[in-house]
Every structure is written in structure tokens, then in C-alpha cells.
Design a protein around this motif. Structure first.
Motif, PDB file in Angstrom:
ATOM      1  N   ALA A  21       0.909  -1.317  -0.051  1.00 14.41           N
ATOM      2  CA  ALA A  21       0.079   0.157   0.085  1.00 14.41           C
ATOM      3  C   ALA A  21       0.906   1.169   0.058  1.00 14.41           C
ATOM      4  N   ALA A  22       0.232   2.244  -0.808  1.00 16.41           N
ATOM      5  CA  ALA A  22       1.324   3.729  -0.733  1.00 16.41           C
ATOM      6  C   ALA A  22       0.008   4.534  -0.498  1.00 16.41           C
ATOM      7  N   GLU A  23       0.832   5.673   0.286  1.00 19.46           N
ATOM      8  CA  GLU A  23      -0.163   6.567   0.410  1.00 19.46           C
ATOM      9  C   GLU A  23       0.279   8.016  -0.042  1.00 19.46           C
ATOM     10  N   HIS A  39       1.312   2.355  -9.262  1.00 16.13           N
ATOM     11  CA  HIS A  39       1.515   1.106  -9.894  1.00 16.13           C
ATOM     12  C   HIS A  39       3.118   0.927 -10.040  1.00 16.13           C
ATOM     13  N   SER A  40       3.845   1.799 -10.363  1.00 13.07           N
ATOM     14  CA  SER A  40       5.222   1.804 -10.326  1.00 13.07           C
ATOM     15  C   SER A  40       5.897   1.606  -9.049  1.00 13.07           C
ATOM     16  N   VAL A  41       5.522   2.273  -7.954  1.00 15.73           N
ATOM     17  CA  VAL A  41       6.060   2.481  -6.688  1.00 15.73           C
ATOM     18  C   VAL A  41       5.723   0.937  -5.952  1.00 15.73           C
ATOM     19  N   GLU A  44      -5.664  13.624 -11.105  1.00 12.89           N
ATOM     20  CA  GLU A  44      -5.350  13.280  -9.813  1.00 12.89           C
ATOM     21  C   GLU A  44      -5.469  11.730  -9.785  1.00 12.89           C
ATOM     22  N   LEU A  45      -6.468  10.983 -10.024  1.00 16.68           N
ATOM     23  CA  LEU A  45      -6.929   9.634  -9.895  1.00 16.68           C
ATOM     24  C   LEU A  45      -5.866   8.961 -10.842  1.00 16.68           C
ATOM     25  N   ARG A  46      -5.847   9.573 -12.179  1.00 16.07           N
ATOM     26  CA  ARG A  46      -4.632   8.963 -13.162  1.00 16.07           C
ATOM     27  C   ARG A  46      -3.361   8.748 -12.758  1.00 16.07           C
ATOM     28  N   GLY A  47      -2.843  10.213 -12.335  1.00 19.64           N
ATOM     29  CA  GLY A  47      -1.470  10.284 -11.903  1.00 19.64           C
ATOM     30  C   GLY A  47      -1.109   9.506 -10.539  1.00 19.64           C
ATOM     31  N   VAL A  48      -2.067   9.276  -9.490  1.00 19.62           N
ATOM     32  CA  VAL A  48      -1.864   8.631  -8.389  1.00 19.62           C
ATOM     33  C   VAL A  48      -1.732   7.120  -8.834  1.00 19.62           C
ATOM     34  N   TYR A  95       4.563  -2.047  -7.346  1.00 17.10           N
ATOM     35  CA  TYR A  95       5.124  -2.919  -8.026  1.00 17.10           C
ATOM     36  C   TYR A  95       6.769  -3.148  -7.908  1.00 17.10           C
ATOM     37  N   GLY A  96       7.140  -2.185  -8.013  1.00 18.78           N
ATOM     38  CA  GLY A  96       8.805  -1.952  -7.742  1.00 18.78           C
ATOM     39  C   GLY A  96       9.053  -2.627  -6.283  1.00 18.78           C
ATOM     40  N   ALA A  97       8.293  -2.138  -5.373  1.00 17.31           N
ATOM     41  CA  ALA A  97       8.413  -2.687  -4.001  1.00 17.31           C
ATOM     42  C   ALA A  97       8.211  -4.146  -3.877  1.00 17.31           C
ATOM     43  N   ILE A  98       7.124  -4.796  -4.531  1.00  9.66           N
ATOM     44  CA  ILE A  98       6.997  -6.074  -4.454  1.00  9.66           C
ATOM     45  C   ILE A  98       8.130  -6.810  -5.162  1.00  9.66           C
ATOM     46  N   ARG A  99       8.352  -6.417  -6.436  1.00 10.73           N
ATOM     47  CA  ARG A  99       9.515  -7.107  -7.023  1.00 10.73           C
ATOM     48  C   ARG A  99      10.888  -7.097  -6.007  1.00 10.73           C
ATOM     49  N   GLU A 100      11.168  -6.115  -5.674  1.00  7.14           N
ATOM     50  CA  GLU A 100      12.197  -5.986  -4.602  1.00  7.14           C
ATOM     51  C   GLU A 100      12.165  -7.107  -3.527  1.00  7.14           C
ATOM     52  N   ALA A 101      10.746  -7.067  -2.930  1.00  5.62           N
ATOM     53  CA  ALA A 101      10.636  -8.013  -1.795  1.00  5.62           C
ATOM     54  C   ALA A 101      10.757  -9.634  -2.023  1.00  5.62           C
ATOM     55  N   VAL A 102      10.324  -9.648  -3.347  1.00  2.00           N
ATOM     56  CA  VAL A 102      10.147 -11.384  -3.884  1.00  2.00           C
ATOM     57  C   VAL A 102      11.339 -11.575  -4.105  1.00  2.00           C
ATOM     58  N   ALA A 103      12.227 -10.644  -4.679  1.00  2.00           N
ATOM     59  CA  ALA A 103      13.684 -11.061  -5.167  1.00  2.00           C
ATOM     60  C   ALA A 103      14.488 -11.426  -3.799  1.00  2.00           C
TER      61      ALA A 103
END
Length: 147
Positions: free
Chosen positions: A81-83, A104-106, A95-99, A108-116
Motif C-alpha cells: 500500500a502507498a499513501e 503502480h510503479s512504486v 489526480e486519480l490517473r496520476g496517483v 510493483y517495484g517494492a513487491i519485485r524487490e521484496a520477492v527477489a
């Protein structure tokens, strides 16, 4: 000179994991070519805080081999989750599109790093997740909800 908020109308406030589960599958038989079938299922949700209209909570979930089939080395279920906070200079749609795009980038990047990192310390070695493409319509609601 412009203020930082006008240069960056969307600010990331925090990133946390609300679920982090990586299980090595007992009895996993690697494919003869040594390649594992890793097919992530990704979903993202963005909600606006009704009490603070400039705050958004985005949640991304990645699930791999949910049924823990022995053809895959791991069963993975990660949720990040990201705030975010906006400065009010964008329209509601922007706002909704930008967030959503940033979340998605923030996330998924965190998930990729944690899974690795987590799989590198497990019996079948590290899993390097590929890219995730934001394809589906944006799932959102006016207030946070638990699933």
C-alpha cells in the motif's frame, strides 16, 4: 521561483506491506530446462480519503501460484500500500490517473524487490519478476475499504 508542490503535484507519503507471504513448495520438481513458470496475477486499487480529499491510498496485490502447485517453486501473495497526497492543482481525473500510474510503479517495484530478496534465501533460489503493465480500468471508490 516555483514551490516544490507545484513542481510535483503528487507526493508519495509512505509505502508499507500489508501482506508478505512467500512459501517454498515442498516437492517442487524443476522443469528439465531449469526454468520455472512464474505467472503473476496483479491487481491495483486506488481510493480517495473522503475526510481528506487530497489524500489517496493505493493498494497493489501480486499473487503467484495461489494453489501452491508443485510445478511452481513458490506460492507468493504480496500486497503493498502507498499513501499519496496531491496539491489540488490537478483535476479529479488527473489526480486519480496520476496517483494510479505512480502507485503502480512504486508498489510493483517494492513487491519485485521484496520477492527477489525473500526468494533468494529460500531453497529454489531467487525469483526476478518481470515488468507489470497497467492495462485494466482503474478500480477506485470514494473511501478506503478492506478486502
Amino acid at each position: 521561483m516555483s514551490s516544490a508542490s507545484s513542481l510535483y503535484p503528487i507526493q508519495l507519503r509512505q509505502v508499507i506491506f500489508t501482506r508478505a507471504c512467500v512459501i517454498a513448495i515442498r516437492g517442487h520438481e524443476p522443469a528439465p530446462d531449469g526454468k520455472a513458470s512464474i505467472v503473476p496475477e496483479n491487481s491495483i486499487s486506488v481510493v480517495q480519503n473522503p475526510e481528506h480529499p487530497r489524500q489517496f491510498i493505493a493498494t497493489m496485490r501480486t499473487v503467484i501460484n495461489k494453489e501452491a502447485q508443485p510445478s511452481g517453486p513458490y506460492s507468493i501473495d504480496m500486497e503493498c500500500a502507498a499513501e499519496f497526497e496531491t496539491d489540488g492543482s490537478l483535476s479529479n481525473e488527473e489526480e486519480l490517473r496520476g496517483v494510479t500510474i505512480n502507485a503502480h510503479s512504486v508498489c510493483y517495484g517494492a513487491i519485485r524487490e521484496a520477492v527477489a530478496w525473500m526468494t533468494a534465501r529460500q531453497p529454489y533460489g531467487p525469483v526476478a519478476l518481470g515488468m507489470s503493465i497497467l492495462r485494466s480500468p482503474i478500480a477506485h471508490s470514494p473511501s478506503p475499504k478492506n478486502e
